[in-house]
Write an enzyme that holds these catalytic residues in place. Structure first.
Site: not given
Length: 540
Positions: A147-149, A253
């Site tokens: 999800i971050e990168s 998120y």
């Protein structure tokens, strides 16, 4: 009569209780081994199925059948095939409209990008879960890096967050991640994963054992989540999403993670079949005593420069950081012995071919050439200087300390981050800063800062505004196309010099001496044969 009584007593007893199958999840084993993979130890899932039998009190035929099977031999079932990606179910899932919406997006319009993330996950998730197991963090949180990168180790956001876990510099520094001109530990998958695990544990403790709030705080910050709790008078994440404190990015998120975990738990059911999962890369770690060019390391390991760089994405430049003794460098598995043997014959003066010099007031090319005992023409050629008499203060010059230099260090002055673009929005009739900020999940103050509006709320139709939502990732430099070094036997011709041969094949003269056991004063003779390890991108 007695047998009839016993049968009646058995039937009145009802059914045998059905025993539910049990699934035991075993964390990845951690061993102390010299060869470590980015993710070498895959999680092992052991399923222990107990015999489950349900017998009706009115079906004598079924009863006799079961008795016959038990009296002969046990039924051996084929073991279930392991999931293509490791999933443990140790992070609680939830049904919510935000999760449903994102799951439909990942399996619909976002399928192509999400599929690429899943393929990258094959390389990184097992190793991340190995570290999380050591740190006591739910193993399924490994997918938070997706999800971050998108598991991009060189990802770099507009907010200056870097690496697979997108640490900003201050947070990374708190967890021991160094970032300077030479390297950025936030891009090291092992170091950044260890830091992420400890940060998540801290947030979990701060929010009294609530992983949902801890994950939200990883994105928004603990202070912002505390403020949302105080405003909503609730610790329920889903209630916090209905308030006005959390940005839209944070509201989605955790749902992004939950949607991703649902898909990973059953890839086939969600249509992700035939994925080309990246394999974990096996490597070993060596200690480099002093600053050394990565080209030399690559030649000694008989691999390409790019392969060494790919194993060490934290390194921004062409060599290990100057002034750092015993730098831990990753090299392909099985090459350590050869590297150790060849490196032992390399003097410290031969390990670094270049020096970085930042132009200061009063510097001249002639002064630099005299100081480092090199030629002015070489400095001009290597750095492509148009006007040698006008050096710009603060400019980085690469000084070739030895003959046979290449432009590699100059090419590496551009870092290897994969940056995200800011998304722009064209103002329409009736728009205001408030409506635009609400639409993109940012604040009006952020829009003013990013677009240099000061305290003015005045915007006009057709005006383009930068917003914070990230878009497509772009590479800042073109990858050098190189392959493994290959052995070439060169026959010396009249007039040849080691310097000239090194320039022709783009190898160091010191390396030619090392490969052919030549002394510094050795004179070449026509017909003499020299062994060269030439990168495949340049063979003569």
């Amino acid at each position: 009569m007695k047998s009839l009584f016993l049968l009646l007593l058995f039937l009145l007893g009802g059914c045998w209780p059905a025993i539910q199958p049990q699934v035991k999840h075993v964390a990845p084993a951690v061993e102390d081994i010299s060869v470590v993979a980015v993710s070498e130890v895959a999680p092992v899932i052991v399923e222990i199925a107990t015999e489950a039998t349900e017998i009706s009190d009115t079906d004598d035929g079924l009863l006799s059948t079961v008795e016959t099977i038990a009296a002969t031999e046990p039924v051996i079932e084929e073991p279930a095939l392991p999931a293509p990606l490791p999933y443990y179910g140790d992070f609680p899932l939830s049904d919510h409209r935000r999760v449903d919406k994102l799951r439909k997006f990942y399996t619909g319009n976002g399928r192509k990008t999400f599929g690429l993330w899943l393929e990258r996950a094959g390389r990184y998730v097992p190793g991340i879960q190995e570290i999380f197991a050591e740190e006591g963090v739910p193993l399924d949180l490994a997918y938070l890096a997706m999800i971050e990168s998108g598991f991009n180790v060189r990802a770099y956001s507009w907010a200056h967050a870097a690496g697979p876990w997108q640490f900003i510099e201050s947070t990374g520094k708190f967890y021991g991640l160094k970032n300077d001109w030479w390297r950025d530990d936030r891009c090291d998958i092992e170091k950044s994963t260890r830091a992420a695990a400890r940060h998540l544990k801290y947030l979990y403790s701060r929010f009294d054992g609530d992983w949902y709030l801890a994950v939200a705080a990883y994105n928004a910050g603990g202070g912002k989540v505390r403020k949302a709790i105080k405003s909503s008078k609730s610790r329920d994440f889903w209630i916090l999403t209905e308030g006005k404190i959390l940005r839209e990015e944070t509201r989605n998120y955790l749902p992004k993670l939950l949607a991703a975990l649902e898909i990973v738990s059953d890839l086939d059911a969600h249509g992700f079949t035939g994925l080309n999962l990246a394999e974990p890369v096996a490597y070993e770690t060596v200690l480099i005593p002093t600053t050394t060019d990565l080209e030399i390391i690559a030649q000694f390991c008989n691999v390409s420069y790019d392969e060494i760089k790919a194993l060490n994405p934290e390194l921004k430049r062409w060599c290990t950081p100057p002034g750092e003794a015993n730098f831990r460098l990753k090299i392909p598995a099985g090459t350590g012995a050869q590297l150790e043997r060849l490196y032992a014959g390399l003097s410290p003066s031969q390990r670094a071919s270049y020096h970085r010099h930042q132009v200061k007031r009063g510097d001249t090319l002639l002064a630099l050439a005299n100081k480092y005992r090199i030629q002015v023409a070489d400095i001009v050629t290597l750095n492509k200087i148009n006007n040698p008499r006008a050096l710009q203060l603060g400019t980085n010059l690469i000084l070739p300390l030895k003959e046979g230099f290449t432009r590699l260090p100059v090419d590496e002055l551009a870092d290897g981050y994969v940056r995200s673009k800011r998304r722009t929005y064209t103002v329409r009739e009736g728009d205001s800063l408030w409506t635009i900020a609400t639409r993109f999940g940012v604040t009006e103050k952020q829009l003013r800062v990013w677009n240099r509006l000061g305290w003015s709320n005045l915007i006009r139709p057709g005006q383009k505004l930068a917003v914070s939502k990230t878009g497509q990732r772009t590479v800042t430099k073109v990858a050098r196309k190189t392959g493994p070094a290959k052995k070439v036997v060169y026959q010396v011709r009249p007039g040849d010099t080691l310097w000239g041969i090194g320039r022709q094949f783009e190898v160091e003269t010191g390396m030619i001496r090392l490969w052919n056991h030549l002394s510094s004063g050795n004179i070449l003779h026509p017909g003499q044969k020299l062994t060269l390890m030439v990168p495949t991108r340049r063979q003569g």
